[in-house]
Design a protein around this motif. Structure first.
Motif, PDB file in Angstrom:
ATOM      1  N   GLY A 156      53.346 -24.688  20.520  1.00 11.70           N
ATOM      2  CA  GLY A 156      52.953 -24.044  19.450  1.00 11.70           C
ATOM      3  C   GLY A 156      54.895 -23.626  18.930  1.00 11.70           C
ATOM      4  N   PRO A 157      53.981 -23.968  17.164  1.00 14.18           N
ATOM      5  CA  PRO A 157      55.774 -23.435  16.097  1.00 14.18           C
ATOM      6  C   PRO A 157      56.526 -22.126  17.239  1.00 14.18           C
ATOM      7  CG  PRO A 157      53.307 -22.434  15.133  1.00 14.18           C
ATOM      8  CD  PRO A 157      53.123 -22.812  16.909  1.00 14.18           C
ATOM      9  N   GLY A 158      58.173 -23.546  17.462  1.00  6.40           N
ATOM     10  CA  GLY A 158      59.373 -22.177  18.024  1.00  6.40           C
ATOM     11  C   GLY A 158      59.572 -21.026  16.797  1.00  6.40           C
ATOM     12  N   CYS A 159      58.599 -20.592  15.916  1.00  4.09           N
ATOM     13  CA  CYS A 159      58.893 -19.107  15.282  1.00  4.09           C
ATOM     14  C   CYS A 159      57.868 -18.640  16.464  1.00  4.09           C
ATOM     15  CB  CYS A 159      58.353 -19.558  13.586  1.00  4.09           C
ATOM     16  SG  CYS A 159      57.021 -19.960  13.536  1.00  4.09           S
ATOM     17  N   THR A 160      57.380 -18.390  17.144  1.00  2.35           N
ATOM     18  CA  THR A 160      56.868 -18.141  17.881  1.00  2.35           C
ATOM     19  C   THR A 160      57.416 -17.227  19.307  1.00  2.35           C
ATOM     20  OG1 THR A 160      55.281 -19.290  18.960  1.00  2.35           O
ATOM     21  CG2 THR A 160      54.630 -18.253  17.011  1.00  2.35           C
ATOM     22  N   TYR A 161      58.523 -18.256  19.374  1.00  3.98           N
ATOM     23  CA  TYR A 161      58.408 -18.155  20.977  1.00  3.98           C
ATOM     24  C   TYR A 161      59.829 -17.133  20.688  1.00  3.98           C
ATOM     25  CZ  TYR A 161      58.372 -23.535  22.075  1.00  3.98           C
ATOM     26  OH  TYR A 161      58.095 -24.156  22.234  1.00  3.98           O
ATOM     27  N   VAL A 162      59.299 -16.184  22.472  1.00  5.29           N
ATOM     28  CA  VAL A 162      60.500 -15.091  22.434  1.00  5.29           C
ATOM     29  C   VAL A 162      60.381 -15.366  24.387  1.00  5.29           C
ATOM     30  CG1 VAL A 162      60.047 -12.580  23.157  1.00  5.29           C
ATOM     31  CG2 VAL A 162      59.052 -13.080  20.848  1.00  5.29           C
ATOM     32  N   LEU A 163      62.283 -14.774  24.390  1.00  7.30           N
ATOM     33  CA  LEU A 163      61.866 -15.340  25.871  1.00  7.30           C
ATOM     34  C   LEU A 163      62.739 -14.680  26.372  1.00  7.30           C
ATOM     35  CD1 LEU A 163      64.807 -18.473  24.939  1.00  7.30           C
ATOM     36  CD2 LEU A 163      61.941 -18.596  25.354  1.00  7.30           C
ATOM     37  N   THR A 164      62.773 -14.372  27.773  1.00  8.60           N
ATOM     38  CA  THR A 164      63.691 -13.568  28.787  1.00  8.60           C
ATOM     39  C   THR A 164      64.884 -12.989  28.191  1.00  8.60           C
ATOM     40  OG1 THR A 164      63.185 -14.626  30.649  1.00  8.60           O
ATOM     41  CG2 THR A 164      62.080 -13.270  30.327  1.00  8.60           C
TER      42      THR A 164
END
Length: 305
Positions: A156-164
């Motif tokens: 999906g769009p990278g602007c939604t990515y959240v990583l530990t």
């Protein structure tokens, strides 16, 4: 930490973003139930973006403008710079941000809750695309993940990515180790997802939209909607760009974690490309994309010398 709220580092890549960046940053600063710090890297711009971001950093203690390091020539290299240069050690999570979207107030809280609840390492979500004429459309990327989708598309769009923090640190190590080779990767979000899945990290694609995803003529990627967008994407597939990116990302992420290279599909040679077409259900998540992928692979294999 004394503060019990989750600490989130937000990496924002900007370029000629004066028309939208103020609204984007405002939506990040008003995120609920998390503490955020925004790190901005600006590709040299001619519309005053750098000066505005410098003023924003002076006004907000939790906004930092990184020293100039461009030109980057694209969002991916700018994000790679952010991933390499920002110190994540004081944070629990790392998020990516574009310069022109509008985050819903619970975007990061929902992501963090998901990451905590299911032993998940990476998170992305659906979005609502919107246009200047008032059109709005759900962009659905939350189909079930399949065996090899990460080699052929992003989550999906990278602007939604959240990583530990654990995954963010591992991804940074990977970026630094392969710094020269990753400069040829056009889409940082695709590489991030491919790294995560290849290295054995778990990923969740949330069907609930987390933001309004602005569509305009300067979008580097944008939504695959309408005839012109479809033509543009078909051209990328047929001019060698897409297959070149597949090969580069596959080579970069091969052998990570416990995954055997023999477990991955071959992406070079006529027979290998034709075989991918037969296995399209393992290569793309959405049914429509599986059909398009199969047709492309068959045609591409026939055209290869």
């Amino acid at each position: 930490m004394a503060d019990t709220q989750p600490q989130v580092a937000v990496l924002l890549a900007a370029y000629n973003g004066m028309r939208w960046i103020e609204e984007q940053i405002a939506s990040i600063l008003t995120q609920g139930q998390v503490d955020v710090r925004i790190y901005i890297s600006v590709d040299p711009s001619n519309d005053g973006t750098e000066a505005w971001c410098a003023r924003c950093a002076e006004m907000h203690a939790n906004v930092e403008l990184l020293p100039a390091a461009g030109p980057f020539g694209g969002a991916a290299r700018n994000f790679f710079r952010l991933i390499r240069d920002v110190d994540f050690s004081a944070f629990d999570y790392v998020a990516f941000s574009d310069q022109d979207d509008i985050w819903y107030p619970d975007k990061l809280h929902r992501a963090v809750t998901t990451l905590k609840s299911g032993r998940i390492d990476g998170y992305s979500s659906n979005v609502i695309a919107f246009w200047p004429d008032g059109r709005r459309m759900l962009v659905d990327k939350a189909q079930p993940q399949v065996k090899w989708d990460y080699l052929f598309e992003a989550a999906g769009p990278g602007c939604t990515y959240v990583l530990t923090l654990k995954m963010a640190n591992k991804f940074r190590d990977f970026v630094v180790k392969h710094w020269e080779n990753i400069q040829g990767v056009t889409l940082h979000d695709w590489l991030c997802y491919a790294f995560a899945r290849s290295a054995g990290f778990t990923w969740n694609i949330d069907p609930i939209p987390s933001m309004d995803y602005r569509q305009h003529t300067e979008n580097q990627v944008g939504v695959n909607s309408g005839l012109q967008s479809a033509i543009r994407r078909v051209k990328k597939m047929t001019d060698g760009w897409w297959l070149g990116q597949v090969r580069r990302i596959s080579n970069l992420t091969a052998g990570l974690g416990s995954q055997s290279i023999s477990d991955r599909p071959q992406v070079t040679g006529r027979r290998a490309i034709a075989a991918l077409g037969i296995q399209s259900r393992q290569c793309r998540r959405r049914s429509r994309d599986q059909v398009i992928f199969a047709v492309f692979c068959i045609v591409a294999a026939a055209c290869l010398k």
